[in-house]
Design a protein around this motif. Structure first.
Motif, PDB file in Angstrom:
ATOM      1  N   SER A  16       0.984  -1.276   0.188  1.00 48.16           N
ATOM      2  CA  SER A  16      -0.302   0.056   0.164  1.00 48.16           C
ATOM      3  C   SER A  16       1.164   1.338  -0.054  1.00 48.16           C
ATOM      4  O   SER A  16       2.098   1.121   0.599  1.00 48.16           O
ATOM      5  CB  SER A  16      -0.906  -0.359   1.488  1.00 48.16           C
ATOM      6  N   CYS A  17       0.521   2.393  -0.509  1.00 47.52           N
ATOM      7  CA  CYS A  17       1.038   4.034  -1.394  1.00 47.52           C
ATOM      8  C   CYS A  17       0.756   4.383   0.538  1.00 47.52           C
ATOM      9  O   CYS A  17      -0.228   4.002   0.402  1.00 47.52           O
ATOM     10  CB  CYS A  17       0.832   4.161  -2.326  1.00 47.52           C
ATOM     11  N   ILE A  18       1.711   5.245   1.026  1.00 45.94           N
ATOM     12  CA  ILE A  18       1.172   6.058   2.190  1.00 45.94           C
ATOM     13  C   ILE A  18       1.112   7.589   0.869  1.00 45.94           C
ATOM     14  O   ILE A  18       1.501   8.003   0.370  1.00 45.94           O
ATOM     15  CB  ILE A  18       2.942   6.657   2.404  1.00 45.94           C
ATOM     16  N   LEU A  19      -0.304   8.181   1.774  1.00 46.79           N
ATOM     17  CA  LEU A  19      -0.618   8.913   0.920  1.00 46.79           C
ATOM     18  C   LEU A  19      -0.862  10.317   2.254  1.00 46.79           C
ATOM     19  O   LEU A  19      -0.527  10.100   3.199  1.00 46.79           O
ATOM     20  CB  LEU A  19      -2.517   8.834   0.946  1.00 46.79           C
ATOM     21  N   PRO A  20      -0.737  11.571   1.682  1.00 40.06           N
ATOM     22  CA  PRO A  20      -0.452  12.801   2.301  1.00 40.06           C
ATOM     23  C   PRO A  20      -1.221  12.545   3.572  1.00 40.06           C
ATOM     24  O   PRO A  20      -1.084  13.060   4.649  1.00 40.06           O
ATOM     25  CB  PRO A  20      -1.059  14.225   1.833  1.00 40.06           C
ATOM     26  N   GLN A  21      -2.563  11.791   3.734  1.00 40.60           N
ATOM     27  CA  GLN A  21      -3.362  11.928   4.785  1.00 40.60           C
ATOM     28  C   GLN A  21      -3.051  10.997   6.022  1.00 40.60           C
ATOM     29  O   GLN A  21      -3.822  11.703   7.026  1.00 40.60           O
ATOM     30  CB  GLN A  21      -5.065  11.488   4.330  1.00 40.60           C
ATOM     31  N   THR A  41       5.698  10.242   8.386  1.00 39.42           N
ATOM     32  CA  THR A  41       6.182  11.517   8.674  1.00 39.42           C
ATOM     33  C   THR A  41       5.805  12.062   7.107  1.00 39.42           C
ATOM     34  O   THR A  41       5.698  10.650   6.028  1.00 39.42           O
ATOM     35  CB  THR A  41       7.793  11.365   9.032  1.00 39.42           C
ATOM     36  N   GLU A  42       6.609  13.286   6.858  1.00 38.82           N
ATOM     37  CA  GLU A  42       6.275  13.416   5.590  1.00 38.82           C
ATOM     38  C   GLU A  42       6.808  13.142   4.183  1.00 38.82           C
ATOM     39  O   GLU A  42       6.544  13.385   3.029  1.00 38.82           O
ATOM     40  CB  GLU A  42       6.254  15.270   5.660  1.00 38.82           C
ATOM     41  N   GLU A  43       8.129  12.673   4.638  1.00 37.46           N
ATOM     42  CA  GLU A  43       9.217  12.239   4.037  1.00 37.46           C
ATOM     43  C   GLU A  43       8.939  11.095   3.267  1.00 37.46           C
ATOM     44  O   GLU A  43       8.889  10.426   2.037  1.00 37.46           O
ATOM     45  CB  GLU A  43      10.517  11.876   4.762  1.00 37.46           C
ATOM     46  N   MET A  44       7.495   9.773   4.172  1.00 35.21           N
ATOM     47  CA  MET A  44       7.504   9.086   3.890  1.00 35.21           C
ATOM     48  C   MET A  44       6.270   8.541   2.877  1.00 35.21           C
ATOM     49  O   MET A  44       5.999   7.908   1.981  1.00 35.21           O
ATOM     50  CB  MET A  44       6.989   8.050   5.397  1.00 35.21           C
ATOM     51  N   VAL A  45       6.066  10.284   2.794  1.00 33.09           N
ATOM     52  CA  VAL A  45       4.358  10.190   1.676  1.00 33.09           C
ATOM     53  C   VAL A  45       4.709   9.739   0.579  1.00 33.09           C
ATOM     54  O   VAL A  45       5.470  10.291  -0.477  1.00 33.09           O
ATOM     55  CB  VAL A  45       3.547  11.744   1.257  1.00 33.09           C
ATOM     56  N   GLY A  46       3.896   8.938  -0.458  1.00 36.81           N
ATOM     57  CA  GLY A  46       5.070   8.367  -1.853  1.00 36.81           C
ATOM     58  C   GLY A  46       5.596   6.932  -1.600  1.00 36.81           C
ATOM     59  O   GLY A  46       5.427   6.293  -2.509  1.00 36.81           O
ATOM     60  N   HIS A  47       5.523   6.777  -0.565  1.00 33.40           N
ATOM     61  CA  HIS A  47       6.716   5.647  -0.598  1.00 33.40           C
ATOM     62  C   HIS A  47       5.382   4.201  -0.408  1.00 33.40           C
ATOM     63  O   HIS A  47       3.979   4.460   0.328  1.00 33.40           O
ATOM     64  CB  HIS A  47       7.593   5.415   0.572  1.00 33.40           C
ATOM     65  N   LYS A  48       6.080   2.364  -0.772  1.00 38.43           N
ATOM     66  CA  LYS A  48       5.425   1.695   0.545  1.00 38.43           C
ATOM     67  C   LYS A  48       4.845   1.821   1.735  1.00 38.43           C
ATOM     68  O   LYS A  48       6.096   1.895   2.606  1.00 38.43           O
ATOM     69  CB  LYS A  48       5.608   0.488  -1.251  1.00 38.43           C
ATOM     70  N   LEU A  49       4.309   0.892   2.559  1.00 35.27           N
ATOM     71  CA  LEU A  49       4.631   0.937   3.668  1.00 35.27           C
ATOM     72  C   LEU A  49       5.767  -0.227   3.710  1.00 35.27           C
ATOM     73  O   LEU A  49       5.998  -0.052   4.918  1.00 35.27           O
ATOM     74  CB  LEU A  49       3.504   0.143   4.265  1.00 35.27           C
ATOM     75  N   GLY A  50       6.060  -1.225   3.566  1.00 36.64           N
ATOM     76  CA  GLY A  50       6.953  -2.268   3.297  1.00 36.64           C
ATOM     77  C   GLY A  50       8.523  -1.888   3.483  1.00 36.64           C
ATOM     78  O   GLY A  50       8.922  -2.627   3.553  1.00 36.64           O
TER      79      GLY A  50
END
Length: 76
Positions: A16-21, A41-50
């Motif tokens: 699953s992708c990390i969304l800004p929400q 955190t904000e730096e993780m947005v757009g990356h995958k949870l895994g």
């Protein structure tokens, strides 16, 4: 809205992708054996949870075998 840091959500989907929400939420990601807890955190947005729950374990066998070889050469 998922902006609650008190509620920890367990997630099994590592793709699953990390969304800004999700920024500010505390989640637990399953790595195959147990859940790894972290705050998004904000730096993780757009990356995958895994990407933030490693499934590999660092090996200490190489370190032990290296020290055994070094002690054997010193004794001889």
């Amino acid at each position: 809205m998922l902006k609650s840091t008190k509620i920890s959500r367990k997630v099994w989907s590592r793709r699953s992708c990390i969304l800004p929400q999700f920024v500010g939420c505390v989640t637990q990601i399953h790595n195959g054996r147990f859940f790894v807890r972290f705050k998004i955190t904000e730096e993780m947005v757009g990356h995958k949870l895994g990407e933030f729950a490693s499934t590999r374990k660092t090996s200490s066998v190489r370190k032990n075998s290296l020290t055994k070889r070094l002690t054997k050469t010193k004794k001889a």
